[in-house]
Enzyme design. Structure first.
Site, PDB file in Angstrom:
ATOM      1  N   ASP A 158     -15.343  22.570  22.902  1.00 15.72           N
ATOM      2  CA  ASP A 158     -15.722  21.262  23.240  1.00 15.72           C
ATOM      3  C   ASP A 158     -14.576  20.362  23.528  1.00 15.72           C
ATOM      4  O   ASP A 158     -13.324  20.915  23.752  1.00 15.72           O
ATOM      5  CB  ASP A 158     -16.644  20.435  22.274  1.00 15.72           C
ATOM      6  CG  ASP A 158     -16.010  20.227  20.794  1.00 15.72           C
ATOM      7  OD1 ASP A 158     -14.856  20.444  20.822  1.00 15.72           O
ATOM      8  OD2 ASP A 158     -16.726  19.946  20.157  1.00 15.72           O
TER       9      ASP A 158
ATOM     10  N   CYS B 272     -13.811  23.965  18.099  1.00 12.78           N
ATOM     11  CA  CYS B 272     -14.215  22.840  18.080  1.00 12.78           C
ATOM     12  C   CYS B 272     -13.513  21.909  16.995  1.00 12.78           C
ATOM     13  O   CYS B 272     -12.603  22.503  16.645  1.00 12.78           O
ATOM     14  CB  CYS B 272     -15.864  22.411  18.235  1.00 12.78           C
ATOM     15  SG  CYS B 272     -16.501  23.040  16.493  1.00 12.78           S
TER      16      CYS B 272
ATOM     17  N   HIS C 294     -14.253  42.789   7.246  1.00 13.51           N
ATOM     18  CA  HIS C 294     -15.199  42.747   6.465  1.00 13.51           C
ATOM     19  C   HIS C 294     -16.491  42.400   7.328  1.00 13.51           C
ATOM     20  O   HIS C 294     -17.481  42.843   6.954  1.00 13.51           O
ATOM     21  CB  HIS C 294     -14.985  41.962   5.110  1.00 13.51           C
ATOM     22  CG  HIS C 294     -14.089  42.350   4.258  1.00 13.51           C
ATOM     23  ND1 HIS C 294     -13.818  41.914   3.189  1.00 13.51           N
ATOM     24  CD2 HIS C 294     -13.340  43.540   4.368  1.00 13.51           C
ATOM     25  CE1 HIS C 294     -12.966  42.308   2.543  1.00 13.51           C
ATOM     26  NE2 HIS C 294     -12.485  43.668   3.037  1.00 13.51           N
TER      27      HIS C 294
ATOM     28  N   THR D   4     -14.524  21.138  13.724  1.00 15.34           N
ATOM     29  CA  THR D   4     -14.273  21.755  12.557  1.00 15.34           C
ATOM     30  C   THR D   4     -14.587  23.088  12.529  1.00 15.34           C
ATOM     31  O   THR D   4     -14.533  23.872  11.671  1.00 15.34           O
ATOM     32  CB  THR D   4     -15.350  21.052  11.521  1.00 15.34           C
ATOM     33  OG1 THR D   4     -16.646  21.413  12.013  1.00 15.34           O
ATOM     34  CG2 THR D   4     -14.874  19.524  11.464  1.00 15.34           C
TER      35      THR D   4
ATOM     36  N   HIS E   8     -19.116  47.372   4.045  1.00 12.37           N
ATOM     37  CA  HIS E   8     -19.244  46.135   4.899  1.00 12.37           C
ATOM     38  C   HIS E   8     -20.497  46.346   6.153  1.00 12.37           C
ATOM     39  O   HIS E   8     -21.045  45.571   6.401  1.00 12.37           O
ATOM     40  CB  HIS E   8     -18.007  45.820   5.493  1.00 12.37           C
ATOM     41  CG  HIS E   8     -16.889  45.522   4.599  1.00 12.37           C
ATOM     42  ND1 HIS E   8     -16.972  44.451   3.651  1.00 12.37           N
ATOM     43  CD2 HIS E   8     -15.853  46.323   4.239  1.00 12.37           C
ATOM     44  CE1 HIS E   8     -16.117  44.636   2.860  1.00 12.37           C
ATOM     45  NE2 HIS E   8     -15.216  45.559   2.917  1.00 12.37           N
TER      46      HIS E   8
HETATM   47  C1  RB5 Z   1     -16.714  16.292  17.671  1.00 17.38           C
HETATM   48  O1  RB5 Z   1     -16.301  15.164  17.422  1.00 17.38           O
HETATM   49  C2  RB5 Z   1     -16.997  17.254  16.437  1.00 17.38           C
HETATM   50  O2  RB5 Z   1     -18.090  16.881  16.049  1.00 17.38           O
HETATM   51  C3  RB5 Z   1     -16.805  18.703  17.059  1.00 17.38           C
HETATM   52  O3  RB5 Z   1     -15.756  19.074  17.653  1.00 17.38           O
HETATM   53  C4  RB5 Z   1     -17.299  19.669  15.754  1.00 17.38           C
HETATM   54  O4  RB5 Z   1     -16.389  19.407  14.773  1.00 17.38           O
HETATM   55  C5  RB5 Z   1     -18.627  19.900  15.471  1.00 17.38           C
HETATM   56  O5  RB5 Z   1     -19.146  20.636  14.609  1.00 17.38           O
END
Ligand code: RB5
Length: 146
Positions: free
Chosen positions: A12, A69, A102, A71, A137
């Site tokens: 993203d 993305c 694993h 997180t 595994h």
């Molecule tokens: C975008 O702001 C953020 O929410 C996205 O990149 C991600 O971390 C979502 O899980």
């Protein structure tokens, strides 16, 4: 160099910069890369790019995937809705090794806002190089889908 020669990559807006650098890195190593992600830093919804990558992995159009993305969780949660996908989140080199050894993750997910690019490359290189251990595994993986 690696068994995986065709990789789908998606991201993203939070993962654009690392995606661009990783595409160059992988192409430099002779890997074919299919870009499913956005190329803009404008805010967008990660499921819109995660689902097409997941379908490509499930259909065998790519050998494996990489997703980025902020997180990593939005991508991982979305990708793992697909039965043919094992998306594993990695934030250190050792976790990148274990997610292959694993969990035999066929999509590597990384949190672009919480790791350095240097770490992202190290994780990718390790995940691609590491063999799956199989054995106990594989038994656990066989139990994943309810
Ligand atoms: C975008 O702001 C953020 O929410 C996205 O990149 C991600 O971390 C979502 O899980």
């Amino acid at each position: 160099m690696w068994n995986i020669m065709k990789i789908g990559i998606c991201n993203d807006h939070a993962g654009v910069e690392y995606k661009e650098k990783l595409v160059k890195y992988l192409k430099g190593k002779g890997v074919e890369v299919v870009n499913f992600g956005t190329d803009s830093v404008e805010s967008m919804d990660y499921p819109d790019v995660a689902h097409p990558l997941a379908v490509a992995v499930e259909n065998g159009d790519v050998d494996a995937g990489i997703a980025l993305c902020g997180t990593g969780n939005g991508m991982a949660i979305t990708l793992n809705k697909h039965r043919g996908v094992r998306a594993g989140l990695a934030w250190t080199t050792e976790v990148g090794r274990l997610v292959k050894a694993h969990n035999n993750a066929n999509v590597l997910v990384m949190p672009a806002r919480f790791i350095s690019y240097r770490m992202a490359v190290s994780i990718v290189r390790t995940w691609l190089s590491e063999p799956f251990e199989g054995g106990r595994h594989q038994r656990r993986i066989d139990k994943m889908v309810p």
